[in-house]
Each structure stands twice: as C-alpha cells, then as structure tokens.
Design a protein around this motif. Sequence first.
Motif: not given
Length: 632
Positions: A221, A241, A244, A246, A260
């Motif tokens: 991301n 993050l 993951n 999103i 998420t």
Amino acid sequence: MSRLFVILFLTCSSILYAQNVVYDHLFNTDQLPTAIYYDIVEDYNYNIWLASGNGLVKYDGDQFITYTNEKQRAITVFNLTLDQDGILWCNNLYGQIFYVKDDQLQLFYDARDLTGGQLSPFQVKEASVQLFTRNNGIFSINRKSKVVEKISSKLTLSATTSSGATQLLSLNPPQDDFSIDLIDNETVTSITSIDLSNVIAPMITRFQEELLIHYMLNNENKIIHIDAQNRKTPLKVPQELRTNRIYNIKVINDQLWFCTNDGVWRYTLKKDILINPLHLLKSQSISSIMKDFNGNLWATSLDNGLFIVSDINKRRFTIENPKEKVTASYPLGSNKMVIGTSLGGIYIYEHPSSFTKKYQLKDSNFIEYLYYDTQYKKLIISGIGNDSYTLDLNNGQLVEHDLFYNSAKSITRLNDTLLFYGNFKEALFYKNSYDKSQAYTIRQQRVKEALVIDNNRIIISFIDGTYMYDARHNTLIELTHKNASIYSNSLTIKQEELWIATKSGTFLICEKDDLGSRFRESVITQSPINESTIFNNIQADGSYLWMLSNGNLTQYDPEHDKLKVISNGNSFSEVVNDYIITDEDVITFSSKSIYRIPKNILDKRNRTAPINITDVKLKEMSLLISKKLVIR
C-alpha cells in the motif's frame, strides 16, 4: 517451613493475553438478512441504512427491513448517498440508480449503457444526478426529464464527496495521464496532476480540506497526502498496513479509519505522519465504518455481519491459554491491579498500558485468593490445599509457605501489628505477618469475609453470623438485628456507615462509630432485576454502591433508590465473578475475560430518534392527530 527462590518472570506479549475493544456482533440470520455488507449510512431520522449482498436494508431501531425493486437487475447495492433533502440513493453493478420514497425503493434511471457493467460512483444534486464512469466519461442526468448530458470525457477511477464538494481521481484520454479534479455544478476543473502509472486500485479520500490518494504498487500500500496548497507528500505507511487489503478510508472526528481485511486501524495524521494507532475488530474484513447520533461505531463486514462499538475505551482482555482461568484479583492502587489464575499465573496490570508483567508459580498451582500487604510491600498468594506464597513485586522473590495462608477466604491488615486471616475453618491473627508461631485464633468457624473498621476493630462475617472483634480488649461480640443473628453476604463502609448485605436481599445499616446499636433496614424497591435478588461483594464508591447479583455487576444509588445493571447492555456475554473499582475504571472478571470500563461512560444517556405518529386508532376508528398530542 518456608522456602525462598526467585520466581519465573516474563514480559507479557500477545502469547500471554489478548486485548480487544468490546463490541456487539450481529451475524446470524435471526438478526440480519445476510452476512455481507458493503456500505453504511445514517439518515436524518437516525435510521441506519446498509448496502448488502441481499439488497438495501434499513434498521429502524427495532428491526431490519429489506427493500427491493421488481426492476432490479442485481439485488446487491452499493454507494449509499443522502441528498440535500435526506433522501437515500444507491446503485448496483448494472448501472441502475435507485432512491427511497414513500418507504419503497424506486428506480430513478437505468444507466447500464453508460457504465458498461462497471460500478460507478455518483452524486445527487438539486436538479441532476452526476454519474462518474470508468469507461465513457462523466454524465449529468436531469432529475425531472431524465435527459442525459455528457459533461466530460474524463474517466473516473474514484470519487470523494465532503461538505458538498466532490473531487475526482481521473484518467484523461487520449494522453492517459492522471489528474485530481473538482466538479462544480456541471464544470470539471483539473486541480493537479499525479503520476499513477502501473498502480492497482487507486482511491481518493477527502480529509478536512486535504486529500489522500491510496493505491497498491508491488503488492504494498502507498499513500500520498495532498494538502490545501496541492503539495504532494508520500506518507510512510505503518508496518501493519503495508500489505493489508484496504477496502475503504473513512474520516471520523478528524481521524482516519482504514477499513481492511484485518479489521479497522485508526490513526491521527500529524505533520505527514500517521500516529496513535488503534486496532479494532482484528481479523475481520471490514468494508465501512460510521458513527451514529449516539456516538456508537457501526462497522460492516464483507462476510461476518455487523459490529457495534459503544465506546472504544471499553476493553476486553483474554488469557490465550484455553486451560487457564482467572481465579483471583486485587487492586494495587493508582489504577493498577494483579490477577491470579488457575495455573499459577500472576499478571500485573498497569493502566492504561494493559498487562505489562507476568509471574509464574513454579508448580502452576491454583491461586484462590490475593492480598497486597502495603506495610511489607508483598503480595500474599493463597492457593488451594496447603499452598501459599508471598511475592516481592520489586525483585520477584517468592517465598513458599506450608499451611500459612492457604485456602484463604479473607486476608486484611488491621494495624501495623496484626494481620487477619480467615479460612474455611477458623479466624486468626498473625502478630508477625510471616511468623506462624505468633498466630492466635479468635474463633473456630468458617469465615466468609472481613472488613476493617479502624485500627482496632474488624467486622467478620462467619457462616453462622456476623461478629465484631476489638483488638484493644481482645473481645469478640456478635452483632444482631431484632435479637437474631445476621447472616451476611457482604460488608462495606459507605460514608461512615457500615452496610451489610444479608442473605434475605436486604441491607442493614449502622453508624460505624456506634456498632452494636440498632440497625436500620433498607430494601431496593426500584430494581430492574428479580425482586428476590441476593447481592454479594458490595463495595462503596463515593455516593454509589457496587454489587454482584446473579453474575451481573450492578450500581446502586441509595439516595434515589435506583439500581442499574452495568454488565447487561454493555456488550457483556459472560458471567461476572469479581470486580475492582479504581479511580477511573470499573474492571470485571469472568473465568476467561477481563473487562475494563471507564467510569465516565457509564452515565452516558442515549438519545432517542424522533417518532413520527401517522395514525391513532380507538376501536378501529382513526382519530384526528393534534400537534399537541400527549402520550402517557
């Protein structure tokens, strides 16, 4: 005999405990029409609307109602939108745009020829609906005539609307470059260009007067922050993050909430850094989140129904070992506490950082009772059978004692010299806390509880009555009421008065400086639970009394004779066995879980949504409704 050795000490990690925000989970078909949800919004009448895999769903505070239209090409809906009049709109993958009128789902326009089978965002203006497609550009559909006008050839990858302003993340043919655009009325204006070559699933989010651009590149991301002066700054994506998925980014209370495949992550954006992370609903695939008019958080999931969080400061701790249970607890002051377990685990809790230390008894013995002796700065640990220990929390030294504090029902310090110890067969005092030879027995009978009145007097609840011991005169006298023994369930001191919760469900009250005189009797009359309820483990806290009743924690206001059940309606699903009241929190214990509830949220009063009365009937005859209708 006493043996000294150094106890095993461990720093707590997720292996030892798990911490979660407390929530209500709606997931089965008895409660919901489906488990699949994509979007959520609250309308101006405080109804909750859900975009689900089974159609449009409304929750009116009482039930979930599904809305469909016979012309729907696909039942699943997305993109819930409220117009300036509070009317709800949505669309589906086939380009059909719907709105709710007269409590029915109405088809506004079938735009399948414009959308080409791609889910397209839209916004509702006073005179038109603007449709942002990925294939054919931007269109304006007149709300009255349904005449369609193309207003731009820009291809919309993502759109965000806030405070009436809509900004687009666009692909511009034929150059195929990318731009951030603002649409004002029917005019599209480019704000700035942005390089998004080779990226996957770009998404734009409006944050205050600024923007976030999120996308994936090389399976990670990436987030770009665009400030009000259109300066672009790549953000350092937090480790949790980076990989993951999103699904959505929402703004609530000026904070960013990332939905998420591993729950929701909340951050504060400060100087281009995402700080103060909070993780909610771990392992859940959360598609969207919103806050309702009472401050409750509602989160939709892609495969597991709905989650409702009444307060993010309400936490639940669980011990990871499925064979280990919480069996004892004791406050350590300053919002600290210690708990003991069935496998000899001793956990130290330091608010608000959660459990920070664990000690482990050598033989994993069952811990039945805990008491912290402030005079000697040692934790007394009572086990079942013949086992008991003292633990120095500063250096981790453990002393094992045989037949010393074992099978304790009550341990408490009367004064600098005397420590009271009561068990299943007798009540005694230790003149030296750690020298058994200096003990003396005051009564041979099973002890239930003891309460220190002052440096010389202590009230002891035995199985056959309640007694007061005076150390100055070495006297033990029975307290009676109406010439009968008092069978006590629990004892506390509230504002210079002794309160005794009796087996009959009443309270006996007496000035603590005039013990032995006449008791006055008190009965709770305004109770939301069974009239014959028996109260245990009562504790005074200012003007309130806290008590356990049938596995529920209750709060009693004697001045107004009002009893409130705390553990019901606060996302509890377990029997409360014990609790601790600190300066800031109420902490409850079940066999597998520990709940921390900040006191300041207990007095929260939920507002009620407005009620629209459309008809009143008396014996099947409708009555004229007055503007001053009073319901009693």
